[in-house]
Design an enzyme around this catalytic site. Sequence first.
Site, PDB file in Angstrom:
ATOM      1  CE  LYS A  36      81.631  61.885 125.180  1.00 42.30           C
ATOM      2  NZ  LYS A  36      81.102  60.761 125.970  1.00 42.30           N
TER       3      LYS A  36
ATOM      4  CE  LYS B 133      82.166  57.010 122.079  1.00 46.38           C
ATOM      5  NZ  LYS B 133      81.845  56.393 123.345  1.00 46.38           N
ATOM      6  NE  ARG B 134      77.173  66.660 122.385  1.00 45.99           N
ATOM      7  CZ  ARG B 134      76.405  67.653 122.841  1.00 45.99           C
ATOM      8  NH1 ARG B 134      75.119  67.457 123.076  1.00 45.99           N
ATOM      9  NH2 ARG B 134      76.901  68.852 123.046  1.00 45.99           N
TER      10      ARG B 134
ATOM     11  CB  THR C 222      74.895  54.231 127.997  1.00 47.84           C
ATOM     12  OG1 THR C 222      74.906  55.549 127.440  1.00 47.84           O
ATOM     13  CG2 THR C 222      74.774  54.318 129.504  1.00 47.84           C
TER      14      THR C 222
ATOM     15  CE  LYS D  38      72.149  53.442 124.590  1.00 47.37           C
ATOM     16  NZ  LYS D  38      72.219  54.911 124.461  1.00 47.37           N
TER      17      LYS D  38
ATOM     18  CG  HIS E 138      75.535  61.250 135.442  1.00 47.80           C
ATOM     19  ND1 HIS E 138      75.081  60.090 134.863  1.00 47.80           N
ATOM     20  CD2 HIS E 138      74.551  61.675 136.260  1.00 47.80           C
ATOM     21  CE1 HIS E 138      73.854  59.832 135.303  1.00 47.80           C
ATOM     22  NE2 HIS E 138      73.512  60.785 136.168  1.00 47.80           N
TER      23      HIS E 138
HETATM   24  C1  F55 Z   1      74.710  67.679 130.182  1.00 47.18           C
HETATM   25  C2  F55 Z   1      74.672  68.937 130.711  1.00 47.18           C
HETATM   26  C3  F55 Z   1      75.660  69.328 131.567  1.00 47.18           C
HETATM   27 CL1  F55 Z   1      75.622  70.924 132.220  1.00 47.18          CL
HETATM   28  C4  F55 Z   1      76.694  68.499 131.917  1.00 47.18           C
HETATM   29  C5  F55 Z   1      76.721  67.239 131.399  1.00 47.18           C
HETATM   30  C6  F55 Z   1      75.728  66.827 130.537  1.00 47.18           C
HETATM   31  C7  F55 Z   1      75.744  65.483 129.969  1.00 47.18           C
HETATM   32  O1  F55 Z   1      75.080  65.252 128.969  1.00 47.18           O
HETATM   33  N1  F55 Z   1      76.488  64.566 130.578  1.00 47.18           N
HETATM   34  C8  F55 Z   1      76.553  63.266 130.214  1.00 47.18           C
HETATM   35  O2  F55 Z   1      75.915  62.828 129.262  1.00 47.18           O
HETATM   36  N2  F55 Z   1      77.311  62.482 130.971  1.00 47.18           N
HETATM   37  C9  F55 Z   1      77.409  61.073 130.685  1.00 47.18           C
HETATM   38  O3  F55 Z   1      76.463  60.372 131.479  1.00 47.18           O
HETATM   39  C10 F55 Z   1      76.359  59.032 131.065  1.00 47.18           C
HETATM   40  C11 F55 Z   1      75.260  58.382 131.874  1.00 47.18           C
HETATM   41  O4  F55 Z   1      75.685  58.170 133.183  1.00 47.18           O
HETATM   42  C12 F55 Z   1      77.695  58.319 131.217  1.00 47.18           C
HETATM   43  O5  F55 Z   1      77.562  57.038 130.677  1.00 47.18           O
HETATM   44  C13 F55 Z   1      78.799  59.067 130.490  1.00 47.18           C
HETATM   45  O6  F55 Z   1      80.044  58.494 130.773  1.00 47.18           O
HETATM   46  C14 F55 Z   1      78.794  60.517 130.937  1.00 47.18           C
HETATM   47  O7  F55 Z   1      79.746  61.255 130.195  1.00 47.18           O
END
Ligand code: F55
Length: 838
Positions: free
Chosen positions: A570, A564-565, A672, A676, A373
């Site tokens: 971002k 978003k986060r 994602t 939405k 991801h």
């Molecule tokens: C959570 C914990 C750790 Cl240790 C590392 C990453 C995350 C996390 O939340 N990652 C995350 O949300 N990644 C996102 O995944 C989405 C689903 O595939 C993607 O759409 C997005 O681009 C990506 O940043």
Amino acid sequence: MTTFEQVPVFQCEFEDDRTGLSKETIKRALADNLFYIQGKVPATATPNDYYMALAYTVRDRMLQRWFKTTEVYTKKGVKVVSYLSAEFLLGPHLSNNLINLGIYDLVRQVVEESGLDFVQLREIEEEPGLGNGGLGRLAACYMDSLSTLEIPAIGYGIRYEFGIFDQEIRDGWQVEITDKWLHLGNPWEIPRLEETIEVKFGGRTEAYYDEKCRYRVRWIPDKVVKGVPYDTPISGYNVNTVNTLRLWKAEAPESFEFQAFNVGDYYGAVNRKVVSENITKVLYPNDELMKGKELRLEQQYFFVSCSLQDMIRLHLQKGESLETFHQSFAVQLNDTHPSIGVAELMRLLVDEYEIEWDQAWQITQNTFGYTNHTLLPEALEKWTLSLFKNLLPRHLQIIYEINQRFLGQVRAKYPNDSDRLARLSLIDESGEKYVRMANLASVGSHAINGVAALHTELLKRDVLGDFHELWPEKFSNKTNGVTPRRWIVVSNPLLANLITRKIGVDWISHLEDLKQLEAFIEDAEFRREWRQTKQDIKGYLATYIKENHGIEVNPESLFDVQVKRLHEYKRQHLNVLHIITLYKRIKDNPNIEITPRTFIFGGKAAPGYFMAKLIIKLINSVGDVVNNDPDVRDRLKVVFLPDYNVRFGQRVYPAADLSEQISTAGKEASGTGNMKFAMNGALTIGTLDGANIEIREEVGEENFFLFGLTTEQVYELKSKGYNPWDYYHNNPQLKQVIDLISSGFFSHGDTNLFRPLVDSLLYHDPYMLFADYQSYIDAQDQVNQAYRDQEHWTRMSILNAARMGKFSSDRAILEYCQEIWNAVPVKIELEEYIQGRA
Ligand code: F55
């Protein structure tokens, strides 16, 4: 071990009050649950008691289906998808289950006829925030689609006692509050104490020769922890399938307490209990950042070991031998967080079930698939050898063994290429030594996938480039998707109804059907209704913002949303640069004609991420100035809505006119939220990043506001030496905006407050805001022009929604089933006497 066949069939008609779907039955069930489960009568019942009674009433209606689903899977011996994820960001269950069961309106009516406020009860539910953001929410969407597509599946994860923190904003800064989501109980889960599993930690290993003189290793741990499964039913839409989400809670085993108690170490015993139970206390709130915390590796190993042992138990119960394990389960690794599963399955097969290494390795590789991801180097998981050895000494040996055999193959294929060996090795030996979890996942899986077309290409080229060269056939793309049940039907009933009136209800499980809306694009009445629907929803959001945050926003203005986060890549701060640019224009020329806009932000920052927190402060500070400047005359409003979560997402996506998807090209794996928004008729302003590229392809470039450098241009500019300073000096508008921040204008004259942010931009700008600034402003000016032509905007909005079929998580899950899991649907039929009540 008893099998289903040996158990006498417990033939009875189930209580009508627990299964029936008639109005009268549901009414009675509500009263019954209030009395017998909550132990309350109406005179003493609180709203929470009523919510609980309602939730139990809904859960009861899933139990027949849930039981039947599990029974059919066991009896038929079907292949089950096992989705391993450290996060499941589910959001509230109540509405979603009512929709999937097809009883939303009925239950709402019953509740209201009983003199209760349905909306009030619905809002009492604490959402399970067991995830950070996109990755956790994706797992939840995939569970919904698996059930809807009638695919046998089980989700395995962690039952965090405290999920993602609640966010408050004080004086413009983020403050983190503990998320006590379980404080009033969780009516959706059922603990299965009898299926508790033991997990070992620490200690040492010992070599020995078994009775057949074979060399073996045993692990002598110094700690054992119990994993107690808590099951939540996951209903499918309009089908009988109810799959299971099984989340593990850590508990101390009684035997350990007694041992210590007997030797008089009371404190030590209690302390060990506390330490064991700490494992599932809290979700780590970092996304996109790897921090080498021991407890985090403990969490990962804990839930993965519980889950694999559980799968092995289920497999053996079928009377099968472990050689066919991979025919019973397709195990998907949601990023590297569960990738210790590769070593754990090897340990279970080789050490505990005495299977030969080569065969165990075959089974393991055939079992696992790995989804990546992220490409961000700081997010790639790696653990120091010392930490690994202390916690999982046997696994480290197994990893060494896997590595030795693997590097042997590499050496044979690429002789004398030590650089390649160093890059492919499961151990990073460039400085302090680490185990590389992405390499472990890649070696141990038969399939590796990225989450959007661009992301997969970059994965194949950069992060896993050497693996791709070695095994190109393992790689594939699976562009993310989101569930239209939660993200349209539950969150946007007005739009869902309008669509259904035009094209029928099939689109809810066949999102490609939305295409049929295009036939109505010339229908002025339909366009009017579409526009009016969006307007009404914006009105509701405006009322919500006024009532909950005391801020007046104009529902006629363009709702420009970025939720978003918080992360520098971002680029929420690029959005802020645009706001300040507009504000400057007004200050320079107060009577300028501008399209009124409401800027809505939401998102949490990792508690230790200083720059992200400073960006939140900047948004709020700019908001304070802009919102209170009489010259602005309410043409611009900036609101940062605290505590962005699934529930608030459901409110905000439907109300957006413009979706901000403005990451630096090459950084956002997929996104994602972008999906939405567009499904709900928002237009996107975005870069060629992640799934934006595919969204633009689908909706048509004329219906998408594109700006910014491409991934290639970003690389090129970086490699020839990017100098943000030049952009600052050569663009007077940009310079004015930056200088305004530096001058203390937004910080009560404090020129130091935002200095770290401004200096980072001026001297480094790792995410190239300055390079994209002018292109972004120009695209925003096009947005303004377009919004003035409401007829045209409405057409674009309809086309966006109509062309989003590809981004249903149903499509994504079908691809995984066909190309990675080899899983097929299994219809769940109910006995007639149950069906008769449905
Ligand atoms: C959570 C914990 C750790 Cl240790 C590392 C990453 C995350 C996390 O939340 N990652 C995350 O949300 N990644 C996102 O995944 C989405 C689903 O595939 C993607 O759409 C997005 O681009 C990506 O940043």
